[in-house]
Design an enzyme around this catalytic site. Structure first.
Site, mmCIF file in Angstrom:
data_model
loop_
_atom_site.group_PDB
_atom_site.id
_atom_site.type_symbol
_atom_site.label_atom_id
_atom_site.label_comp_id
_atom_site.label_asym_id
_atom_site.label_seq_id
_atom_site.Cartn_x
_atom_site.Cartn_y
_atom_site.Cartn_z
ATOM 1 N N HIS A 146 -8.126 5.057 -7.440
ATOM 2 C CA HIS A 146 -8.663 4.050 -7.138
ATOM 3 C C HIS A 146 -8.921 2.929 -8.417
ATOM 4 O O HIS A 146 -9.263 3.367 -9.202
ATOM 5 C CB HIS A 146 -8.988 4.146 -5.587
ATOM 6 C CG HIS A 146 -9.473 2.553 -5.456
ATOM 7 N ND1 HIS A 146 -9.798 1.181 -5.491
ATOM 8 C CD2 HIS A 146 -9.154 1.644 -3.512
ATOM 9 C CE1 HIS A 146 -9.740 0.443 -4.889
ATOM 10 N NE2 HIS A 146 -9.004 0.545 -4.357
ATOM 11 N N ASP A 223 -16.767 8.950 -7.135
ATOM 12 C CA ASP A 223 -16.398 7.693 -6.168
ATOM 13 C C ASP A 223 -16.437 8.434 -4.680
ATOM 14 O O ASP A 223 -15.216 9.684 -4.967
ATOM 15 C CB ASP A 223 -15.152 6.970 -6.861
ATOM 16 C CG ASP A 223 -14.774 6.161 -5.821
ATOM 17 O OD1 ASP A 223 -15.188 6.419 -4.606
ATOM 18 O OD2 ASP A 223 -12.890 5.347 -5.853
ATOM 19 N N GLN A 226 -14.077 7.691 -0.072
ATOM 20 C CA GLN A 226 -12.839 8.341 0.819
ATOM 21 C C GLN A 226 -14.151 9.389 1.129
ATOM 22 O O GLN A 226 -13.389 10.382 2.497
ATOM 23 C CB GLN A 226 -11.900 8.617 0.347
ATOM 24 C CG GLN A 226 -10.863 7.306 -0.049
ATOM 25 C CD GLN A 226 -10.430 6.558 1.119
ATOM 26 O OE1 GLN A 226 -10.722 7.049 2.484
ATOM 27 N NE2 GLN A 226 -10.551 5.426 1.030
ATOM 28 N N LYS A 249 -16.231 2.133 4.811
ATOM 29 C CA LYS A 249 -14.970 3.461 5.351
ATOM 30 C C LYS A 249 -15.780 4.085 6.226
ATOM 31 O O LYS A 249 -15.181 5.504 5.855
ATOM 32 C CB LYS A 249 -15.374 3.637 3.472
ATOM 33 C CG LYS A 249 -14.122 2.398 3.433
ATOM 34 C CD LYS A 249 -13.627 3.100 1.471
ATOM 35 C CE LYS A 249 -12.889 1.787 1.075
ATOM 36 N NZ LYS A 249 -11.423 1.941 1.147
ATOM 37 N N CYS A 387 -4.037 -0.025 -4.566
ATOM 38 C CA CYS A 387 -4.752 -0.050 -5.287
ATOM 39 C C CYS A 387 -5.186 1.466 -5.853
ATOM 40 O O CYS A 387 -5.509 1.329 -6.376
ATOM 41 C CB CYS A 387 -5.932 -0.148 -4.828
ATOM 42 S SG CYS A 387 -6.062 -2.296 -4.298
HETATM 43 N N1 PLP Z 1 -12.592 3.809 -4.486
HETATM 44 C C1 PLP Z 1 -11.523 4.809 -3.541
HETATM 45 C C2 PLP Z 1 -11.335 5.646 -3.198
HETATM 46 C C3 PLP Z 1 -11.818 3.547 -2.348
HETATM 47 O O1 PLP Z 1 -10.605 4.041 -1.118
HETATM 48 C C4 PLP Z 1 -11.352 2.274 -2.455
HETATM 49 C C5 PLP Z 1 -10.860 1.078 -1.457
HETATM 50 O O2 PLP Z 1 -10.155 2.087 -0.515
HETATM 51 C C6 PLP Z 1 -12.853 1.862 -3.326
HETATM 52 C C7 PLP Z 1 -12.868 2.554 -4.262
HETATM 53 C C8 PLP Z 1 -13.061 0.529 -3.093
HETATM 54 O O3 PLP Z 1 -13.748 0.357 -2.271
HETATM 55 P P1 PLP Z 1 -14.682 -0.927 -1.964
HETATM 56 O O4 PLP Z 1 -13.361 -2.331 -1.941
HETATM 57 O O5 PLP Z 1 -14.784 -1.464 -0.616
HETATM 58 O O6 PLP Z 1 -15.789 -1.354 -3.047
#
Ligand code: PLP
Length: 429
Positions: A146, A223, A226, A249, A387
């Site tokens: 992401h 990260d 998910q 999430k 993203c």
């Molecule tokens: N990392 C991953 C794998 C994501 O799916 C997302 C959001 O879709 C993010 C980071 C960013 O999360 P947030 O917008 O809650 O900061």
């Protein structure tokens, strides 16, 4: 001590039944689902973007706001102490949820994005001579990330003089361990990797990759946005220095998230937010920063959010991560089979059987048109690059359509998705 975890009233018999899942009881916890969109029952399949909150989470937050709301860590009065207790109790619940041990600490942030920025900026923010990242060092991120786990590292590389190297996926979107081994050098200071790719559902072999990077002397960043609500290993079982995730999430509130990690690694971070609550002693000339976790939690935090996030973790564990995952994988398999059978439809990463989402493209049809027609049938999916634009470039693809599942989704909703995509393709071609 007030109770922050209202009981989740799932019948024991339902909980004991491995199959089929007690969907009616699960769904009853999510009032938002019982509405019509454009005259159709809502089928909410955009859970990788944001999941909905169960009553248990809303009730925990309502209780906090009704009986305990006050600023934390600063007051001698009763409400301030109750609020502080609620916040620290939430921290303890979440540490248990992720499997942290005594060597770990957990910091509240606004979400994964802030958590990853806190790490990336914190590793150069201490300035020359003090920073972990120096000119000539290497940062490795991966081609599955992401933007939240890529753009902060691009910036960190620019600011520190380190180089950013991206571990490229293969043609199927998989990350290979030998490809990582080839990138690791004695100057590698960071590996930043996803536990589950939000655009494809790919689950890289992150356990092994974190271990390889640590062995090479790097700090490791996971990260888990998910993955955290699913069957992840305990943090204490991973060679992971920093782990980031978001509340929204995992059936929790928006605007709250976590950076957890090894204490000694967190202590290396220069704080992102300087000001109140993160200092030990201040004069006009200088400040001595507080110890963890306050050091990285400057300013008034989202206390109700932390309480809600802890309630979400409790909710997940009362249902059971294995039961949730089994259900999600079955929905994903059903969606992959149904969508792949449609003419001109290609599913991304069809091998990713542990995923809770499915992304696809359809010949001659733009995903936004599919998404709009699905919305007319009450089906919420996401279209675009999710993203993760570089990954789409890697595949030579434009935007995709993504359906992502949560515990409250049903096989019937997946059937509706497949039928609605088939109908949309007929209309649009
Ligand atoms: N990392 C991953 C794998 C994501 O799916 C997302 C959001 O879709 C993010 C980071 C960013 O999360 P947030 O917008 O809650 O900061």
């Amino acid at each position: 001590m007030p109770n922050h975890q209202p009981p989740l009233t799932l019948p024991e018999a339902d909980r004991a039944a491995a199959a089929p899942p007690p969907l009616a009881a699960w769904r009853a916890q999510f009032p938002v689902l019982s509405q019509q969109i454009h005259g159709h029952a809502l089928a909410y399949l955009d859970n990788a973007a944001t999941t909905h909150m169960p009553l248990a989470v809303m009730e925990a937050m309502r209780r906090f706001e009704t009986h305990e709301r006050a600023n934390i860590h600063r007051g001698v009065h009763t409400l301030s102490q109750r609020a502080t207790d609620a916040f620290e109790q939430a921290r303890a619940t979440l540490k248990r949820f992720i499997g942290a041990d005594a060597g770990h600490e957990l910091v509240f942030t606004s979400g994964t994005t802030e958590s990853l920025n806190l790490v990336a900026q914190g590793l150069w923010g201490a300035g020359p001579g003090q920073a972990w990242l120096r000119p000539g060092d290497r940062i490795i991120s991966t081609g599955l990330e992401h933007h939240a786990n890529l753009v902060p590292w691009q910036h960190a590389a620019r600011m520190s003089g380190a180089e950013l190297v991206v571990l490229r996926p293969d043609a199927q979107g998989r990350l290979q361990q030998d490809a990582l081994a080839a990138l690791l050098t004695p100057r590698t200071r960071v590996l930043a990797i996803t536990a589950s790719a939000n655009a494809t559902g790919e689950r890289p072999p992150y356990e092994a990759m974190l271990a390889m990077a640590r062995q090479a002397g790097a700090l490791t960043v996971l990260d888990a946005a998910q993955a955290v609500g699913h069957g992840m290993p305990a943090l204490s079982a991973l060679a992971c220095d920093f782990m980031a995730f978001s509340g929204h999430k995992m059936y929790g509130p928006m605007g709250i998230g976590v950076l957890a990690g090894r204490r000694d690694a967190l202590e290396r971070l220069h704080p992102l937010r300087l000001g109140g609550d993160m200092v030990e002693d201040v004069s006009y000339e200088r400040a001595i920063y507080a110890a963890l976790p306050a050091r990285l939690e400057g300013g008034t935090p989202n206390v109700a959010g932390a309480v809600g996030l802890a309630a979400a973790a409790t909710f997940i564990d009362r249902i059971g991560r294995a039961a949730i995952d089994g259900h999600l994988h079955a929905l994903r398999a059903q969606a992959v089979a149904g969508l792949s059978a449609l003419p001109g439809v290609t599913v991304l990463a069809p091998h990713a059987t542990q995923a809770a989402l499915v992304s696809f493209v359809a010949d001659q049809v733009h995903p936004h048109d599919i998404g709009t027609l699905l919305d007319e049938r009450g089906i919420a999916v996401r279209t675009g690059h999710h993203c993760a634009q570089p990954l789409h470039d890697h595949f030579g693809l434009g935007p995709t359509t993504r359906a992502s599942f949560a515990l409250y989704n049903s096989a019937e909703e997946v059937e509706r998705l497949i039928a609605a995509v088939a109908r949309a393709l007929e209309m649009l071609r």
